[in-house]
Design an enzyme around this catalytic site. Structure first.
Site, mmCIF file in Angstrom:
data_model
loop_
_atom_site.group_PDB
_atom_site.id
_atom_site.type_symbol
_atom_site.label_atom_id
_atom_site.label_comp_id
_atom_site.label_asym_id
_atom_site.label_seq_id
_atom_site.Cartn_x
_atom_site.Cartn_y
_atom_site.Cartn_z
ATOM 1 N N ASP A 316 0.889 -1.162 0.000
ATOM 2 C CA ASP A 316 0.000 0.000 0.000
ATOM 3 C C ASP A 316 0.933 1.219 0.000
ATOM 4 O O ASP A 316 2.123 1.096 0.298
ATOM 5 C CB ASP A 316 -0.876 -0.023 1.253
ATOM 6 C CG ASP A 316 -1.679 1.255 1.410
ATOM 7 O OD1 ASP A 316 -2.351 1.635 0.437
ATOM 8 O OD2 ASP A 316 -1.604 1.882 2.477
ATOM 9 N N ASP A 509 -1.339 -0.641 5.998
ATOM 10 C CA ASP A 509 -1.525 -0.116 7.353
ATOM 11 C C ASP A 509 -2.950 0.304 7.673
ATOM 12 O O ASP A 509 -3.306 0.417 8.833
ATOM 13 C CB ASP A 509 -0.611 1.091 7.580
ATOM 14 C CG ASP A 509 -1.174 2.352 6.944
ATOM 15 O OD1 ASP A 509 -1.555 2.283 5.766
ATOM 16 O OD2 ASP A 509 -1.269 3.380 7.627
ATOM 17 N N ASP A 513 -6.938 -1.751 4.086
ATOM 18 C CA ASP A 513 -6.003 -2.790 3.684
ATOM 19 C C ASP A 513 -6.333 -4.153 4.299
ATOM 20 O O ASP A 513 -5.758 -5.157 3.896
ATOM 21 C CB ASP A 513 -4.572 -2.410 4.094
ATOM 22 C CG ASP A 513 -4.089 -1.156 3.387
ATOM 23 O OD1 ASP A 513 -4.450 -0.971 2.213
ATOM 24 O OD2 ASP A 513 -3.378 -0.360 4.014
#
Length: 622
Positions: A316, A509, A513
């Site tokens: 991410d 995080d 996600d």
């Protein structure tokens, strides 16, 4: 620590005291035997009970049966300390592994706080709080500042800034106004919004995310415990071999049954796989302990094993490769100095706690004299107008410049651009960007040098922003402007590109996600600043939020697998050699003890090496 773990730990401590008392105190033989039998009952009753109940349910050959028959065999042969020691060490290994896995693993559902508790529905001119499930398509709801948007819909009235970080991963608030679509799960920060719902709660964005997290976990294939797999074949083989050894030779040769029963029991003691039962879990636990020393929490040995076979790492962006906090990256003045433009912007933004405003004031770095500001007027979705030292200052986006008919120079910079004008004349612009983490470039380099085939970034950010970060970090591929469901789809596609034995790791995080963390072969979460949901959905947690430690934990994982494989080859090699000698009558009980205890000690000493982490393995030493 759970109640079950506390109970097992208490039993282990009591059993250890009894074991050392029976081993080192000069006790009468019958007292010593009684102490060992009590010790065995205290520490091993549950293993024996599981073996019995599994047999009653048709599951004869498993590690519980193997441990039971091996230790009981040792007790029958009079090797009381041997039988008790094997069971005691086995339970210690079970407790360590259980504790390491369950300490940080809690219910994902309990921490998924994006589910709204209620919705404010307009009924007969009054606001009524109802469960989001009760709201129908077309109903009008009101969302006050600080509340979470409960359902997807279209804004009828009001403008505000929405915190969408829980869904898109973007820390930059999104400005919304009448006519715009909004999705559930976002937090309304400033104004009151009147929204007409377009979906029922069951079909809303927040409901889909919750469903993805719950169902994605079911798709994850987990590595089956080696001891269980091995016992399926090894246990029945040695048990039937021991029975054959006790019965067939006397029937064929006419020799005494007593001699061959002794050999069969010796055979069982030799066959006891405590070197594997103890050293393999300890190898993995050593690897888990070594990882924890550099600030990486691995939630189970199966994840450590998967990390050793990683081929692809997917990241991410916001909060993972970048800090998730904004900083001024460019100051482009026109007709004045950089410091003067920053001063105008800082004074104009003084009233606001918006992330953009805070980053400008941080870059200015001086105390602001509020007495110089005589008037402040906000223009929703555009920016702010302030009178500073008697001068009219505008600070905002391009729409503000157009609205106020300011002749400005559009910026081509990637990031958030704040344009400024002073007394009707364009004064320049300031570019603000999400900062890349200091060790992110090192993280990518270390992964590539470690043999990772592909590095990929998934982000909900704009294409230009995402591609700029990907290029700076020299990532192999980047997908931008993704919603949570899109991220799962991309991971599904990438999973098809790896080899059969290769693993895909996802690093993230945010709450958004969590579904992807659960779907990947191994999910790694940023633990220091990451969301609770992501941490609970993940299999590995970087407690210091440093992505460069991913390569370090992969190195530890590979070392652990090497050690575990060494123990397997060594233990089985010695076992089979002594088993053959025992069956032929050339190996006595001393050889049996060496094949069991001696091999175990050597394997355990080897396993301890997994806990050693060299200073060079720590990213900060690179």
């Amino acid at each position: 620590m759970t109640r079950k773990q506390k109970h097992l730990l208490t039993r282990i401590i009591v059993a250890a005291v009894l074991f050392f008392a029976g081993s080192f105190l000069q006790l009468p033989e019958y007292v010593e035997m009684g102490v060992f039998l009590v010790c065995y009952a205290v520490v091993g009753w549950d293993i024996v009970w599981k073996a019995i109940t599994n047999i009653l349910h048709g599951q004869v050959f498993d590690e519980n049966f193997l441990m039971t028959i091996a230790t009981v065999g040792a007790l029958i042969l009079g090797e009381h300390s041997e039988g008790v020691a094997v069971m005691l060490f086995y339970q210690v290994g079970e407790w360590f592994q259980s504790y390491a896995v369950s300490k940080s693993r809690k219910s994902i559902a309990g921490l998924m706080d994006i589910r709204p508790d209620y919705a404010n529905v307009e009924r007969d001119g009054k606001l009524v709080q109802v469960d989001p499930d009760e709201v129908q398509i077309g109903d009008v709801i009101v969302v006050k500042p600080g509340e979470r948007i409960p359902l997807d819909g279209t804004i009828l009235k009001g403008s505000s800034a929405l915190d969408t970080s829980a869904l898109t991963g973007e820390s930059m608030p999104r400005e919304v106004e009448p006519g715009m679509e909004v999705i559930s799960g976002c937090i309304n920060q400033t104004g009151i919004l009147t929204i007409q719902t377009t979906k029922e709660f069951g079909e809303s964005t927040v409901a889909k995310i919750l469903d993805l997290v719950e169902n994605a976990s079911d798709k994850k294939g987990r590595t089956e415990n080696f001891i269980t797999r091995f016992a399926r074949y090894y246990t029945p083989a040695v048990v039937f071999a021991a029975l054959a050894l006790a019965i067939l030779p006397p029937l064929i040769t006419g020799q005494s049954f007593g001699t061959w029963i002794y050999r069969a029991l010796t055979f069982l003691v030799i066959s006891c796989p405590c070197a594997l039962v103890i050293s393999i879990p300890l190898s993995f636990f050593g690897g888990i302990g070594g990882a924890s020393r550099i600030g990486v929490l691995v939630k189970g040995s199966n994840y450590l094993e998967s990390l050793a076979h990683t081929e692809m790492v997917v990241f991410d962006k916001t909060g993972t490769l970048t800090k998730g906090s904004f900083a001024v990256s460019e100051v482009n003045p026109k007709g004045m100095k950089d410091t003067q433009l920053l001063e105008l912007a800082a004074y104009a933004e003084d009233y606001s706690n918006h992330p953009i405003s805070l980053s400008i004031k941080k870059a200015y770095g001086r105390k602001i004299d509020s007495g110089r500001i005589t008037e402040v007027q906000e223009s929703a979705g555009h920016g702010v107008r302030a009178v500073i030292d008697g001068k009219a200052v505008l600070a905002g986006n391009a729409k503000l410049m157009v609205k106020e008919r300011i002749q400005y120079t559009p910026s081509t910079a990637v990031g958030t651009v704040v344009y400024l004008a002073c007394d009707g004349k364009y004064a320049g612009c300031i570019v603000i960007e999400d900062e890349i983490k200091a060790d992110a470039p090192a993280a990518i380099k270390r992964l590539k040098s470690a043999g990772i085939h592909k590095t990929v970034m998934l982000t909900g950010d704009a294409d230009a922003v995402g591609k700029k970060v990907a290029n700076r970090l020299e990532l192999d591929q980047a997908y931008t402007e993704l919603l949570p469901a899109d991220k799962v789809d991309r991971v599904e596609e990438l999973l098809k590109q790896k080899s059969e034995k290769g693993k895909l790791v996802f690093v993230g995080d945010g709450i958004n996600d969590a579904p992807v963390l659960a779907r990947a072969d191994v999910g790694i979460a940023m633990g220091g600043l990451g969301s609770d949901a992501a941490i609970e959905a993940a299999d590995v947690v970087l407690m210091t939020d440093e992505p460069s430690k991913i390569a370090s934990v992969m190195k530890i994982a590979r070392k652990t697998i090497r050690i575990a494989n060494q123990n397997i080859v060594f233990a089985l090699g010695v076992k089979f050699l002594v088993l053959i000698l025992g069956a032929l009558g050339y190996a006595n009980m001393w050889a049996a003890v060496f094949a069991d205890v001696g091999v175990s000690v050597i394997a355990i000493l080897n396993a301890i090496r997994a806990m050693r982490v060299k200073r060079l393995d720590v990213p900060s030493q690179i």
